[in-house]
Motif scaffolding. Structure first.
Motif, PDB file in Angstrom:
ATOM      1  N   GLY A 123       0.813  -1.215   0.000  1.00 27.48           N
ATOM      2  CA  GLY A 123       0.000   0.000   0.000  1.00 27.48           C
ATOM      3  C   GLY A 123       0.846   1.264   0.000  1.00 27.48           C
ATOM      4  N   GLY A 127       0.509   3.487  -3.182  1.00 26.77           N
ATOM      5  CA  GLY A 127      -0.093   4.777  -2.856  1.00 26.77           C
ATOM      6  C   GLY A 127       0.865   5.935  -3.098  1.00 26.77           C
ATOM      7  N   GLN A 143      -5.527   2.093 -10.058  1.00 28.02           N
ATOM      8  CA  GLN A 143      -6.898   2.311  -9.603  1.00 28.02           C
ATOM      9  C   GLN A 143      -7.859   1.228 -10.096  1.00 28.02           C
ATOM     10  OE1 GLN A 143      -7.906   4.503  -7.388  1.00 28.02           O
ATOM     11  NE2 GLN A 143      -9.972   3.630  -7.500  1.00 28.02           N
ATOM     12  N   CYS A 146      -7.207  -1.912  -8.083  1.00 24.33           N
ATOM     13  CA  CYS A 146      -7.700  -1.780  -6.704  1.00 24.33           C
ATOM     14  C   CYS A 146      -9.228  -1.916  -6.658  1.00 24.33           C
ATOM     15  CB  CYS A 146      -7.255  -0.445  -6.115  1.00 24.33           C
ATOM     16  SG  CYS A 146      -5.495  -0.385  -5.692  1.00 24.33           S
ATOM     17  N   THR A 199      -3.915   1.555  -0.202  1.00 22.28           N
ATOM     18  CA  THR A 199      -3.372   2.364  -1.298  1.00 22.28           C
ATOM     19  C   THR A 199      -4.085   3.710  -1.389  1.00 22.28           C
ATOM     20  OG1 THR A 199      -2.842   0.349  -2.533  1.00 22.28           O
ATOM     21  CG2 THR A 199      -2.948   2.395  -3.775  1.00 22.28           C
ATOM     22  N   GLN A 200      -5.393   3.704  -1.242  1.00 22.29           N
ATOM     23  CA  GLN A 200      -6.166   4.941  -1.346  1.00 22.29           C
ATOM     24  C   GLN A 200      -5.827   5.904  -0.206  1.00 22.29           C
ATOM     25  OE1 GLN A 200     -10.390   4.334  -1.294  1.00 22.29           O
ATOM     26  NE2 GLN A 200     -10.853   6.444  -1.858  1.00 22.29           N
ATOM     27  N   SER A 203      -2.298   7.329  -0.738  1.00 20.49           N
ATOM     28  CA  SER A 203      -2.294   8.263  -1.863  1.00 20.49           C
ATOM     29  C   SER A 203      -2.929   9.600  -1.477  1.00 20.49           C
ATOM     30  CB  SER A 203      -3.036   7.639  -3.046  1.00 20.49           C
ATOM     31  OG  SER A 203      -3.196   8.580  -4.074  1.00 20.49           O
ATOM     32  N   GLN A 204      -4.115   9.553  -0.863  1.00 24.05           N
ATOM     33  CA  GLN A 204      -4.804  10.793  -0.491  1.00 24.05           C
ATOM     34  C   GLN A 204      -4.023  11.578   0.558  1.00 24.05           C
ATOM     35  OE1 GLN A 204      -8.728   9.578   0.696  1.00 24.05           O
ATOM     36  NE2 GLN A 204      -9.465   9.351  -1.400  1.00 24.05           N
ATOM     37  N   THR A 241      -1.766   6.823   8.174  1.00 23.90           N
ATOM     38  CA  THR A 241      -1.749   5.433   7.727  1.00 23.90           C
ATOM     39  C   THR A 241      -1.899   4.468   8.889  1.00 23.90           C
ATOM     40  OG1 THR A 241      -0.309   6.064   5.900  1.00 23.90           O
ATOM     41  CG2 THR A 241      -0.430   3.731   6.421  1.00 23.90           C
TER      42      THR A 241
END
Length: 323
Positions: A123, A127, A143, A146, A199-200, A203-204, A241
């Motif tokens: 992740g 990410g 994406q 995922c 991962t989301q 990334s965010q 995280t």
């Protein structure tokens, strides 16, 4: 972080554990009783085999285990034993429930931690790549993959990995335990269920840090990207995280039950399925109790870790809003 805070957290954890123990034990007992069929026949079949079970054997088991007593007496007896930290003996094997759960819990923790660490590692890599290289062709496939993983339950992922990596490519064993390579396939199946969310979040969170004034100022004053990430992105990324990863570790309990049964991993989820099939009430209550207490313990440890990383969370809500 003073002793008062530690004592408060410990007392809160103990209170939650006691509440969960009583609720999970009583609910497991009631749900087991609500199952159709004769529990004495199932238990006798687990002991002697279905071909050798008759009415006399079932009646003997019923009398031996006290299944002919009223349900409320059996539940009070179990709760009384629980207050003395005794979980009884398995109705099928006759072994102490504590000994069986201790053995199985080690395998479950081994599998869960391996899957959790694998999901965090993948992740963080995916990410971070999406946040830093969002427009690049190499980040655009992440994406959709995922989304596909998010829509796939752990059972389906496990079967796909067994057929792909185990049967067709013959890279990994599809079942078994005792060697490190046996851990790879079930850990990967569980990790893939956690990967989309991890991962989301990474990334965010990293995109928020990259868009912050502090990070832009660090780049403006000539700091290299790698150094700016280390100094200004690592702490907020780790904080966001870790909180999410803690919740994911707790959710692993659900996936563990399915994947352990699929690959015959000798963990507590696999034992719970067998206990339900054989109507072994003490084992059902014991395994459900262990999983519930593990949920409370992991949740408490993650809360403590997040508050340790961010001291502002240890302050009362009123004081935080005032500041």
């Amino acid at each position: 972080m003073g002793w008062t805070w530690v004592a408060h957290q410990s007392a809160r954890l103990l209170g939650q554990g006691a509440l969960v123990a009583g609720a999970v034990g009583a609910l497991s007992f009631v749900m087991t009783r609500a199952l159709p069929g004769d529990a004495a026949y199932r238990i006798a079949a687990g002991r002697y085999g279905y071909d050798l079970v008759d009415t006399a054997a079932a009646d003997a088991v019923r009398s031996e285990l006290g299944l002919d007593q009223p349900a409320w007496q059996q539940l009070l007896h179990w709760l009384g034993d629980l207050l003395q930290l005794r979980l009884g003996e398995s109705m099928v094997s006759g072994d102490p429930v504590v000994d069986e759960i201790t053995h199985q819990l080690g395998h479950t923790l081994q599998l869960s931690v391996a899957a959790w660490l694998l999901a965090i590692t993948l992740g963080l890599l995916l990410g971070s790549w999406v946040a830093l290289r969002g427009g690049h062709w190499s980040a655009r496939w992440i994406q959709p993959v995922c989304t596909l993983l998010r829509a796939s339950p752990a059972f389906v992922l496990g079967v796909v990995l067994m057929l792909g990596l185990g049967v067709h490519l013959d890279w990994l064993p599809v079942a078994g335990h005792g060697e490190a390579i046996n851990l790879v396939l079930p850990a990967l199946a569980l990790a893939l269920t956690l990967l989309p969310g991890m991962t989301q979040v990474v990334s965010q969170r990293l995109q928020q840090v990259l868009a912050s004034d502090a990070f832009e100022f660090a780049l403006t004053k000539g700091l290299p990207l790698r150094a700016a990430l280390w100094r200004h992105a690592l702490a907020p990324l780790a904080l966001g995280t870790l909180a999410y990863a803690g919740m994911q570790l707790v959710l692993l309990v659900e996936g563990v039950v399915v994947v352990e049964s699929l690959v015959a991993w000798p963990g507590i989820g696999h034992a719970l399925v067998h206990a339900v099939l054989s109507r072994d009430v003490p084992m059902i209550q014991g395994t459900a109790l262990a999983m519930g207490l593990l949920f409370v313990l992991l949740n408490g440890l993650m809360d403590a870790a997040v508050q340790w990383l961010d001291p502002r969370l240890r302050e009362p809500a009123g004081r935080r809003s005032a500041t």
